[in-house]
Design a protein around this motif. Structure first.
Motif, PDB file in Angstrom:
ATOM      1  N   HIS A  59     -16.743   2.934  25.488  1.00  0.00           N
ATOM      2  CA  HIS A  59     -16.837   3.573  26.788  1.00  0.00           C
ATOM      3  C   HIS A  59     -16.252   3.973  28.035  1.00  0.00           C
ATOM      4  O   HIS A  59     -15.966   5.266  28.685  1.00  0.00           O
ATOM      5  CB  HIS A  59     -18.335   2.598  28.020  1.00  0.00           C
ATOM      6  CG  HIS A  59     -19.559   2.478  26.637  1.00  0.00           C
ATOM      7  ND1 HIS A  59     -20.878   3.628  27.098  1.00  0.00           N
ATOM      8  CD2 HIS A  59     -19.864   1.097  26.195  1.00  0.00           C
ATOM      9  CE1 HIS A  59     -21.776   3.533  26.572  1.00  0.00           C
ATOM     10  NE2 HIS A  59     -21.670   1.730  26.250  1.00  0.00           N
ATOM     11  N   HIS A  62     -14.632   7.426  27.490  1.00  0.00           N
ATOM     12  CA  HIS A  62     -15.329   8.498  28.090  1.00  0.00           C
ATOM     13  C   HIS A  62     -15.307   8.587  29.750  1.00  0.00           C
ATOM     14  O   HIS A  62     -15.523   9.767  30.425  1.00  0.00           O
ATOM     15  CB  HIS A  62     -17.277   7.850  27.596  1.00  0.00           C
ATOM     16  CG  HIS A  62     -17.051   8.842  26.540  1.00  0.00           C
ATOM     17  ND1 HIS A  62     -17.105   7.747  25.320  1.00  0.00           N
ATOM     18  CD2 HIS A  62     -18.217  10.368  25.681  1.00  0.00           C
ATOM     19  CE1 HIS A  62     -17.742   8.406  24.200  1.00  0.00           C
ATOM     20  NE2 HIS A  62     -18.307  10.058  24.292  1.00  0.00           N
ATOM     21  N   VAL A 129     -24.116   7.372  26.167  1.00  0.00           N
ATOM     22  CA  VAL A 129     -22.795   7.468  25.615  1.00  0.00           C
ATOM     23  C   VAL A 129     -23.754   8.761  24.322  1.00  0.00           C
ATOM     24  O   VAL A 129     -24.595   8.374  23.368  1.00  0.00           O
ATOM     25  CB  VAL A 129     -21.526   7.568  24.597  1.00  0.00           C
ATOM     26  CG1 VAL A 129     -20.676   7.198  25.937  1.00  0.00           C
ATOM     27  CG2 VAL A 129     -22.270   6.189  23.880  1.00  0.00           C
TER      28      VAL A 129
END
Ligand SMILES: C[S@@+](CC[C@H](N)C(=O)[O-])C[C@H]1O[C@@H](n2cnc3c(N)ncnc32)[C@H](O)[C@@H]1O
Length: 429
Positions: A59, A62, A129
């Protein structure tokens, strides 16, 4: 500055992942700074981050261009603590956000306050995601080398093993047979309104419906019960000590199995418990004291019995070997990140060395139980196969539990037990 729990959790996770320390060492250091319920929350946050480390890091990857490095690494773990709370806990989002953002001041990263705030809010707005390109470590939350090893050893059930490792372990009790049998203790638990979820037929181990403070267990202070996983509770029964036996527990600390053998067979002639780590022997003595049992404790190296052995052969030996601990990942999620692929060979060599030395301390006709809390064949069936191939006076005792395999391999989660391995060996006369 007041203590901030999220800052403490970030420091623990940094110490484990970046510095190779264990949760067992690091949590107590930080937990000493907080009171009561906060100790539980600190544990929950640290265990949670280590259970889901690859997923949480994915996470972060990203959400920011460059990961935090060097002196900012503690702040990287603070981000993981933040996302873990938002994703996996019932802590209200606003509290998780405020506390985590203000923790930057406690970890010398006040200048990153805006960044932490922005990343966590951006996760909150868009937590998804794409699952298309997820790597196996991110998908299963285990290191790649370990996933490959589990796949090759368990081609049909590797996914269920990895998923059991991600679960929260139950609390199993061992009833002290010198004081009560399992059904008597069960009634005492019922009278105290403590709910039981299961009982293991073989060992009598009792599984609680939910974990409780040990001091609430009936007669815990006088040793009526102990906390021990049902897989570990198989050892005393399998070794089967008899009255009059000279028994050696050669890797004994913290002493759970030493105590269990003494509880099951009160007339053991002498129990000798050794461990190479002198500081851990203190735990063995504390356990013996609570249950009012006696054993001869020796700080000694099982690869070098010449330095501590008095020359008397033993009737029974328990060799609960130092191992990868890959069967107890659900209880110790830090193992996933502390253990490295290269460690396995060194452990296998150490186990082989201890096994050979301990075999020479066993009487003809005597029994040795080899045990590990590992699920890797290298440390278990292959280790025993190798031993039997070279040790001509060793035979494997056939047990129904083996079901055609070389030894009994318990798989994590099977009957909600830890992963464990047992092989019972007898010395021919
Ligand atoms: C799996 S733990 C034992 C758990 C214990 N049997 C129980 O049930 O509570 C393995 C133990 O082996 C000890 N150990 C590691 N290498 C050793 C050696 N060379 N000689 C003796 N003990 C050793 C470790 O200190 C550790 O306490």
């Amino acid at each position: 500055m007041s203590v901030n729990l999220r800052a403490l959790a970030a420091k623990v996770c940094f110490a484990v992942v970046d510095q190779g320390r264990s949760l067992a060492e690091e949590i107590p250091k930080q937990a000493a700074k907080v009171e009561g319920k906060d100790k539980g929350l600190l544990q929950e946050l640290c265990y949670g981050v280590l259970r889901y480390l690859p997923e949480l890091e994915n996470h972060v990857r990203h959400l920011m261009d460059k990961p935090l490095k060097g002196k900012q690494r503690v702040c990287h773990f603070l981000l993981l603590v933040g996302i873990y709370q938002l994703k996996y806990t019932r802590i209200p989002d606003h509290a998780a956000l405020n506390e985590t953002v203000s923790a930057t001041g406690n970890i010398k990263c006040r200048h990153l306050k805006g960044l932490v705030n922005a990343i966590l809010r951006s996760y909150q707005r868009n937590p998804e995601v794409s699952t298309n390109s997820l790597t196996e470590p991110v998908n299963y939350n285990h290191p790649g080398w370990f996933i490959n090893k589990v796949k090759s050893a368990y081609p049909n059930n590797w996914q269920s093993i990895l998923s059991a490792n991600q679960s929260r372990p139950p609390m199993w009790l061992r009833v002290n047979n010198r004081q009560f049998n399992a059904s008597q203790y069960l009634k005492m638990l019922e009278a105290s309104e403590i709910e039981i979820a299961d009982q293991d037929e073989k060992s009598g181990a009792l599984k609680l419906a939910s974990a409780i403070d040990v001091n609430k267990l009936p007669k815990f202070d006088v040793g009526a019960a102990s906390v021990q996983d049902a897989a570990a509770q198989q050892s005393a029964r399998l070794l089967g000590c008899q009255p009059g036996d000279l028994v050696l527990d050669c890797c004994a600390a913290p002493g759970g199995k030493t105590c269990h053998m003494l509880e099951l067979t009160p007339d053991i002639e002498q129990m000798t418990a050794i461990d190479v780590d002198e500081s851990r022997l203190v735990r063995v003595q504390e356990n013996l004291d609570r249950i009012k049992l006696e054993a001869k404790l020796i700080a000694g190296d099982a690869t070098n019995p010449e330095s501590w052995w008095d020359g008397q052969l033993f009737d029974r030996i328990l060799l609960d070997a130092p191992c990868s601990a890959t069967g107890v990942i659900r209880r110790h999620p830090d193992i996933k990140w502390l253990r490295k692929a290269d460690d396995i060979k060194a452990l296998v060599d150490l186990q082989a060395q201890i096994l050979k030395k301990m075999w020479s301390l066993l009487k003809p006709g005597g029994t040795l139980l080899y045990a590990t809390c590992s699920i890797l064949p290298d440390e278990n069936s292959e280790q025993i196969q190798q031993f039997l191939a070279t040790q001509t006076d060793a035979e494997l005792v056939e047990l129904p539990e083996y079901q055609g395999s070389l030894g009994w391999q318990l798989i994590p989660g099977e009957q909600d037990m830890d992963g464990f391995y047992y092989a019972k060996l007898v010395k021919t006369k």
